[in-house]
Design a protein around this motif. Structure first.
Motif, mmCIF file in Angstrom:
data_model
loop_
_atom_site.group_PDB
_atom_site.id
_atom_site.type_symbol
_atom_site.label_atom_id
_atom_site.label_comp_id
_atom_site.label_asym_id
_atom_site.label_seq_id
_atom_site.Cartn_x
_atom_site.Cartn_y
_atom_site.Cartn_z
ATOM 1 N N GLU A 35 47.025 42.734 -36.436
ATOM 2 C CA GLU A 35 48.861 43.137 -36.853
ATOM 3 C C GLU A 35 50.011 42.245 -35.978
ATOM 4 O O GLU A 35 50.825 41.681 -36.200
ATOM 5 C CB GLU A 35 48.878 44.242 -36.655
ATOM 6 C CG GLU A 35 48.308 45.736 -36.690
ATOM 7 C CD GLU A 35 48.359 47.075 -36.225
ATOM 8 O OE1 GLU A 35 49.351 47.520 -35.595
ATOM 9 O OE2 GLU A 35 48.062 47.581 -36.470
ATOM 10 N N ARG A 36 49.659 41.663 -34.350
ATOM 11 C CA ARG A 36 49.997 40.933 -33.682
ATOM 12 C C ARG A 36 50.296 39.308 -34.749
ATOM 13 O O ARG A 36 50.857 38.462 -34.425
ATOM 14 C CB ARG A 36 50.000 40.681 -32.109
ATOM 15 C CG ARG A 36 50.609 40.218 -31.405
ATOM 16 C CD ARG A 36 49.785 39.852 -29.780
ATOM 17 N NE ARG A 36 48.743 39.198 -30.282
ATOM 18 C CZ ARG A 36 47.307 39.055 -29.534
ATOM 19 N NH1 ARG A 36 47.410 40.889 -28.815
ATOM 20 N NH2 ARG A 36 46.908 38.367 -29.222
ATOM 21 N N MET A 37 48.945 39.073 -34.597
ATOM 22 C CA MET A 37 48.801 37.785 -35.558
ATOM 23 C C MET A 37 49.274 37.801 -36.400
ATOM 24 O O MET A 37 50.623 36.656 -36.852
ATOM 25 C CB MET A 37 47.456 37.392 -35.477
ATOM 26 C CG MET A 37 46.703 36.817 -34.536
ATOM 27 S SD MET A 37 45.287 36.764 -34.988
ATOM 28 C CE MET A 37 44.669 35.630 -35.960
ATOM 29 N N ASN A 38 50.102 38.565 -37.645
ATOM 30 C CA ASN A 38 50.235 38.692 -38.657
ATOM 31 C C ASN A 38 52.058 38.583 -38.469
ATOM 32 O O ASN A 38 52.610 37.952 -39.261
ATOM 33 C CB ASN A 38 50.457 39.675 -39.795
ATOM 34 C CG ASN A 38 48.741 39.912 -39.939
ATOM 35 O OD1 ASN A 38 48.752 38.437 -40.967
ATOM 36 N ND2 ASN A 38 48.053 41.042 -40.839
ATOM 37 N N SER A 39 52.107 39.697 -37.144
ATOM 38 C CA SER A 39 53.437 39.338 -36.698
ATOM 39 C C SER A 39 54.019 38.269 -36.435
ATOM 40 O O SER A 39 55.596 38.183 -36.341
ATOM 41 C CB SER A 39 54.067 40.965 -35.551
ATOM 42 O OG SER A 39 53.597 40.348 -34.866
ATOM 43 N N MET A 40 52.967 37.268 -36.109
ATOM 44 C CA MET A 40 53.720 35.655 -35.757
ATOM 45 C C MET A 40 54.128 34.928 -36.004
ATOM 46 O O MET A 40 54.305 33.289 -36.900
ATOM 47 C CB MET A 40 53.254 35.567 -34.736
ATOM 48 C CG MET A 40 52.545 36.016 -33.369
ATOM 49 S SD MET A 40 51.296 36.209 -31.484
ATOM 50 C CE MET A 40 50.881 34.676 -32.358
ATOM 51 N N LEU A 41 53.211 35.542 -37.972
ATOM 52 C CA LEU A 41 53.595 33.997 -39.046
ATOM 53 C C LEU A 41 55.073 34.297 -39.206
ATOM 54 O O LEU A 41 55.795 35.367 -39.670
ATOM 55 C CB LEU A 41 52.387 34.630 -39.988
ATOM 56 C CG LEU A 41 51.423 34.614 -40.320
ATOM 57 C CD1 LEU A 41 50.791 34.866 -41.553
ATOM 58 C CD2 LEU A 41 50.695 33.623 -39.971
ATOM 59 N N ASN A 42 55.506 32.696 -39.671
ATOM 60 C CA ASN A 42 56.456 32.781 -39.907
ATOM 61 C C ASN A 42 56.490 32.596 -41.651
ATOM 62 O O ASN A 42 56.063 32.848 -42.260
ATOM 63 C CB ASN A 42 57.286 31.378 -39.411
ATOM 64 C CG ASN A 42 56.524 30.089 -40.233
ATOM 65 O OD1 ASN A 42 56.064 29.993 -41.192
ATOM 66 N ND2 ASN A 42 56.051 28.549 -39.636
ATOM 67 N N GLU A 43 58.243 33.158 -41.230
ATOM 68 C CA GLU A 43 58.490 33.113 -43.020
ATOM 69 C C GLU A 43 57.681 32.376 -44.878
ATOM 70 O O GLU A 43 57.010 32.184 -44.883
ATOM 71 C CB GLU A 43 59.966 33.382 -43.313
ATOM 72 C CG GLU A 43 60.994 34.247 -44.678
ATOM 73 C CD GLU A 43 59.831 35.402 -44.873
ATOM 74 O OE1 GLU A 43 59.875 35.476 -45.968
ATOM 75 O OE2 GLU A 43 59.927 36.106 -43.775
ATOM 76 N N SER A 44 57.650 31.259 -43.373
ATOM 77 C CA SER A 44 56.845 30.267 -44.782
ATOM 78 C C SER A 44 55.930 30.914 -44.841
ATOM 79 O O SER A 44 54.977 30.242 -46.077
ATOM 80 C CB SER A 44 57.341 28.967 -44.667
ATOM 81 O OG SER A 44 56.386 28.450 -43.081
#
Length: 73
Positions: A35-44
């Motif tokens: 969950e943390r890794m997915n939340s750190m992904l930028n919009e692009s």
């Protein structure tokens, strides 16, 4: 039989690779990491379909053994 918790990287619906694999940490900790890794992904990256997925593997499973064999070279 041993259970291994894994983090898989996908681009859209296509599996890319195993990011991490462990049997040391609790399932809940690995899920929280995903969950943390997915939340750190930028919009692009999100727009291009990149996402991380929690997975449970069984070491007696033939696909797990095949993947381990390929990665050991």
């Amino acid at each position: 039989m041993a259970v291994i918790y894994e983090i898989h990287k996908y681009q859209k619906d296509d599996f890319q690779y195993v990011v991490a694999s462990t049997n040391r940490y609790a399932e809940s900790k690995v899920k929280n990491d995903v969950e943390r890794m997915n939340s750190m992904l930028n919009e692009s990256l999100r727009t291009s379909g990149i996402r991380y997925v929690f997975a449970i593997s069984d070491t007696s499973d033939s696909s797990y053994k095949e993947r381990k064999r390929k990665n050991s070279y």
